[in-house]
Every structure is written in C-alpha cells, then in structure tokens.
Design an enzyme around this catalytic site. Structure first.
Site, PDB file in Angstrom:
ATOM      1  CG  HIS A 285      20.268  18.812  43.931  1.00  0.00           C
ATOM      2  ND1 HIS A 285      19.046  18.193  43.878  1.00  0.00           N
ATOM      3  CD2 HIS A 285      21.175  17.803  43.937  1.00  0.00           C
ATOM      4  CE1 HIS A 285      19.206  16.885  43.842  1.00  0.00           C
ATOM      5  NE2 HIS A 285      20.499  16.619  43.875  1.00  0.00           N
TER       6      HIS A 285
ATOM      7  CG  HIS B 270      24.513  14.281  45.705  1.00  0.00           C
ATOM      8  ND1 HIS B 270      23.616  13.473  46.364  1.00  0.00           N
ATOM      9  CD2 HIS B 270      23.851  14.759  44.620  1.00  0.00           C
ATOM     10  CE1 HIS B 270      22.467  13.459  45.708  1.00  0.00           C
ATOM     11  NE2 HIS B 270      22.583  14.239  44.644  1.00  0.00           N
TER      12      HIS B 270
ATOM     13  NE  ARG C  93      28.579  10.945  46.310  1.00  0.00           N
ATOM     14  CZ  ARG C  93      27.406  10.789  45.729  1.00  0.00           C
ATOM     15  NH1 ARG C  93      26.291  10.800  46.429  1.00  0.00           N
ATOM     16  NH2 ARG C  93      27.323  10.606  44.425  1.00  0.00           N
TER      17      ARG C  93
ATOM     18  CG  ASN D 214      22.062  10.756  48.244  1.00  0.00           C
ATOM     19  OD1 ASN D 214      22.721  11.747  48.570  1.00  0.00           O
ATOM     20  ND2 ASN D 214      22.172  10.208  47.042  1.00  0.00           N
TER      21      ASN D 214
ATOM     22  CE  LYS E 157      15.934  14.653  46.445  1.00  0.00           C
ATOM     23  NZ  LYS E 157      16.956  15.130  45.558  1.00  0.00           N
TER      24      LYS E 157
ATOM     25  CG  HIS F  98      15.063  11.816  42.294  1.00  0.00           C
ATOM     26  ND1 HIS F  98      16.420  11.860  42.070  1.00  0.00           N
ATOM     27  CD2 HIS F  98      14.526  11.100  41.270  1.00  0.00           C
ATOM     28  CE1 HIS F  98      16.693  11.185  40.954  1.00  0.00           C
ATOM     29  NE2 HIS F  98      15.556  10.710  40.457  1.00  0.00           N
TER      30      HIS F  98
ATOM     31  CG  HIS G 238      17.825  16.528  39.640  1.00  0.00           C
ATOM     32  ND1 HIS G 238      16.638  15.861  39.507  1.00  0.00           N
ATOM     33  CD2 HIS G 238      18.430  15.985  40.723  1.00  0.00           C
ATOM     34  CE1 HIS G 238      16.544  14.944  40.462  1.00  0.00           C
ATOM     35  NE2 HIS G 238      17.616  15.003  41.212  1.00  0.00           N
TER      36      HIS G 238
ATOM     37  CG  ASP H 214      22.168  15.957  40.892  1.00  0.00           C
ATOM     38  OD1 ASP H 214      22.477  15.555  42.032  1.00  0.00           O
ATOM     39  OD2 ASP H 214      21.590  15.241  40.056  1.00  0.00           O
TER      40      ASP H 214
ATOM     41  CB  ALA I 132      23.320   7.499  38.309  1.00  0.00           C
TER      42      ALA I 132
HETATM   43  C1  NCD Z   1      23.010  11.172  42.687  1.00  0.00           C
HETATM   44  C2  NCD Z   1      24.041  10.495  43.582  1.00  0.00           C
HETATM   45  O1  NCD Z   1      24.989   9.901  43.064  1.00  0.00           O
HETATM   46  O2  NCD Z   1      23.914  10.593  44.813  1.00  0.00           O
HETATM   47  N1  NCD Z   1      23.179  10.716  41.343  1.00  0.00           N
HETATM   48  C3  NCD Z   1      22.802  11.349  40.224  1.00  0.00           C
HETATM   49  O3  NCD Z   1      22.910  10.771  39.142  1.00  0.00           O
HETATM   50  N2  NCD Z   1      22.346  12.580  40.250  1.00  0.00           N
HETATM   51  C4  NCD Z   1      21.654  10.945  43.204  1.00  0.00           C
HETATM   52  C5  NCD Z   1      20.603  11.808  42.563  1.00  0.00           C
HETATM   53  O4  NCD Z   1      20.540  13.009  42.779  1.00  0.00           O
HETATM   54  O5  NCD Z   1      19.785  11.270  41.811  1.00  0.00           O
HETATM   55 ZN    ZN Z   2      21.151  14.760  43.340  1.00  0.00          ZN
END
Ligand code: NCD
Ligand code: ZN
Length: 379
Positions: A46, A48, A50, A74, A132, A169, A207, A280, A296
């Site tokens: 998992h 991110h 970007r 996302n 997802k 999620h 997560h 995450d 977040a």
């Molecule tokens: C993630 C994000 O910033 O893309 N943020 C997070 O707090 N984990 C999104 C997510 O996985 O909830």
């Molecule tokens: Zn995430």
C-alpha cells in the site's frame, strides 16, 4: 560475510539518506551476526507515489528497499481506466533510478459508475493488479469514491471471477460517526455484508488501526487479509497532541488508543499469513500539513524497513519479520516471492530532519530521531 556480494539497485538515490552510499562503506564490519538481519526482499502492499515532480522526489526511497509496491490510484483525477494506469506506470518507470529493478503494481480507483468491462480489460492486459475502494470523502482525493457499496456490485462480481483483490479503505464517512469509531463501524455496516455477498472475493482491509479489525481479520475466512503500517505500530493517538498539535502524526485512518496499537503489534508478529506489510507512505509537503487544515498522511518511505525492524525487535519477534514483510503479501496476491535479499543492521543512525520536495521540504516519519536499525542495502 562476503562484502563483494552486496550491491544497490539504485545508485543515484534521494539526497541525505546514508544507505544510498556505496555498499562497501555501508556495511558495519564490526557487527556480530546477531545484529545483522538478512531477509528476502520485501514488497510494500500500500503506497502513495503521487505524480509529476513529487513522484520523482519520493519514488526512489521506496524502490531502494522494496521490490514491488501496490500503487494507490488517488491522483487528481483518479486512475479509473487501464489507459490511465498504464500511463501512470510509465511515468513511474521514467523517474526510477537507472539501475532500479522496482516494479509498480497498478490499481483501479472504483467509482459509482465504474464499468466492469474496464476492470476486466485492465486485468487481462496485466495493467491492474487490484482495485481500490475509497468510500466517498473518506480521505485525501476520495471525492470520486463510492457512495454505496451496492453501486459497484457488478464490478465486484467480475473481480471475484478474476481472482482480483479488492483493496478497502475501511472507514465509514458519516459525519455523525465519531472519527475514532469509523473503522469499527465499517466492519459491522459494510465489510460483513460485502464478505457475505462475495464469499470468494479476495479482500485486503488496508492500514488497519483497531483491535476490532485485527480480530475480525484473524477470525474471517482465507479470502480476507490486512495490511499494517509502521506508524500505527509505533505510536498511538497521544502522539498527535503531545505538547501541542502535531500534524506530522496525522493520517487516515487516524491513530487510535494504546490498546489498539498493541493489538496491531500482536497481529503483525503473529506469524499469520493474513497480516502483511503496507506502509501507506503518503507524502505531503510540510507546508500542506503545518497549516490550519492540514493534509492527512505520513511520509514513511525513507525509513520504512528500519521502523518495522524496530517494532519486531522490541517484540522479540525478528524471526517473524520476513513472513510479514516478504512472504505473506505475495502469497495472498498469488504472486511469486522475490528472489533477492535485504540487509538490516542494528546500528544507531540519525534520521534526516527533512527531505527536499518540489514545493518545499517534506518531513519524513521519524525525522531527526536516532533509529536503532538501519537499512544496509540489497544483497
Ligand atoms: C492518504 C493520502 O494522503 O493519499 N492519506 C493518509 O492519511 N493515509 C490517503 C489514504 O490512504 O487514506
Ligand atoms: Zn493510503
């Protein structure tokens, strides 16, 4: 120990991370074998990454430690088609360090009107590994998420047939549900119904942050697994409020009470194939977190394996790290195990305070702290 066998997949790595140096200088030759851990190369289930300049900034932190990662879709706009996922995969590959052997595993962002045929097309073409589910408005960039799980039942039918994992999620989003209860309510209101209606569907509860989730996953059938982040194993919700408001400890799902952290630790070290690694890591520029309405997400990629090793060591369970980090994930996804190995050393080292980013610096998880473990490279 044969020093010559060690090499790094990425030579031109992120600045300021000592483990990107040459392998000869990186192994501490004074260490006894008890202080050196060699495990199969891990994967991050998992992540991110970007896009654009931020992607180029962060990807090699992950690629230097992990062989593969499940890439979250996302983006803005979200990755909802096979073509968009393929183009995103190409952008990731383009900014990897020259010698990197990292493989991004792409995912489809589920929306209320997602076409099952598109999921099948992307899966059959080897582009989509999983899909997802973000409940609409649950977290960063989730406004296109699903408003009612029944809206995606046709897609889930197809995924169940294909053996394609659904990544959750797992939080309800109703304003009237307390933010600390949203995961537990999701289990009762959504997950139980989902598993009942799709008994053969592979589902990853991502997560997880609560004892309820850990217990539910442990007791469910073999098609349900969960990922656990390093930060939810490392701190509880007090960390967000210690001496003031601390935006770098804020993520979603939000950290819970100590009893939940301890339940997550027990699950992670249990040796059960239902619990595996997913960082995450979710980078945001520091200025976007240190503000009146901060984003977040924790950027934990720079010290991910160091943080997991520390937790397993504290639990006297280093022998359980390899299964959690490198074996249970691929087994659940039906993918081969990695061939290579990584080396972790019990050597105190200082984490950097910041990492340079395209729109100002980032503050990584563990910034400025002394870490008891360090990542010493790929064998
Ligand atoms: C993630 C994000 O910033 O893309 N943020 C997070 O707090 N984990 C999104 C997510 O996985 O909830
Ligand atoms: Zn995430």
């Amino acid at each position: 120990m044969k020093w010559g066998l060690f090499k790094f997949a990425a030579e031109r790595g992120p600045d300021g991370i000592s483990a990107m140096a040459t392998p000869e200088t990186d192994l501490d030759q004074s260490l006894s074998s008890a202080d050196r851990l060699v495990i199969r190369r891990p994967d991050d289930w998992h992540l991110h990454l970007r896009d654009g300049a931020m992607l180029a900034t962060v990807v090699n932190y992950t690629a230097r430690q992990f062989a593969r990662a499940i890439i979250m879709p996302n983006l803005v706009p979200p990755v909802t088609t096979a073509d968009a996922a393929l183009a995103y995969r190409n952008r990731i590959m383009a900014v990897l360090s020259e010698k990197s052997d990292f493989t991004p595993l792409m995912t489809c962002y589920l929306t209320d009107d997602i076409a099952p045929s598109e999921i099948k097309r992307g899966h059959d073409a080897g582009i989509f590994t999983a899909a997802k589910l973000y409940p609409a408005h649950a977290t960063t960039n989730s406004s296109h998420g699903v408003t009612d799980i029944r809206n995606i039942y046709p897609a889930l039918e197809v995924m169940q047939k294909l053996g394609m994992p659904l990544l959750l999620h797992g939080e309800v989003t109703h304003k009237e549900v307390d933010i600390f209860d949203r995961e537990a309510v999701f289990i009762n209101k959504v997950l139980k119904v989902l598993l009942n209606d799709f008994p053969e569907l592979k589902v990853v509860f991502e997560h997880i942050t609560t004892k309820e989730a850990a217990q539910f996953v442990a007791e469910a059938g073999p098609n349900l697994a969960a990922t656990i982040t390093p930060h939810h194993l490392s701190f509880n919700r007090n960390a967000m409020f210690e001496g003031g408001i601390r935006p770098h400890y804020y993520c979603l799902p939000v950290a819970k009470r100590e009893e939940h952290r301890l339940a997550l630790r027990r699950a992670a070290i249990s040796g059960s194939g239902k619990f595996f690694l997913g960082t995450d890591s979710a980078p945001h520029a520091a200025k976007d977190k240190e503000t009146a309405c901060g984003c977040a997400g924790l950027f934990n990629a720079p010290y991910a394996m160091e943080a997991y090793a520390e937790v397993f060591d504290e639990e006297s369970a280093l022998d359980k790290l390899e299964g959690f980090a490198s074996e249970f994930g691929p087994k659940f996804y039906g993918l081969p195990l990695n061939e290579g190995k990584i080396v972790l050393e019990r050597v105190e080292n200082a984490a950097v305070k910041t990492c340079e980013g395209p729109t100002g610096h980032l503050v990584p998880f563990r910034a400025g702290e002394t870490l008891p473990w360090r990542f010493a490279g790929i064998k």
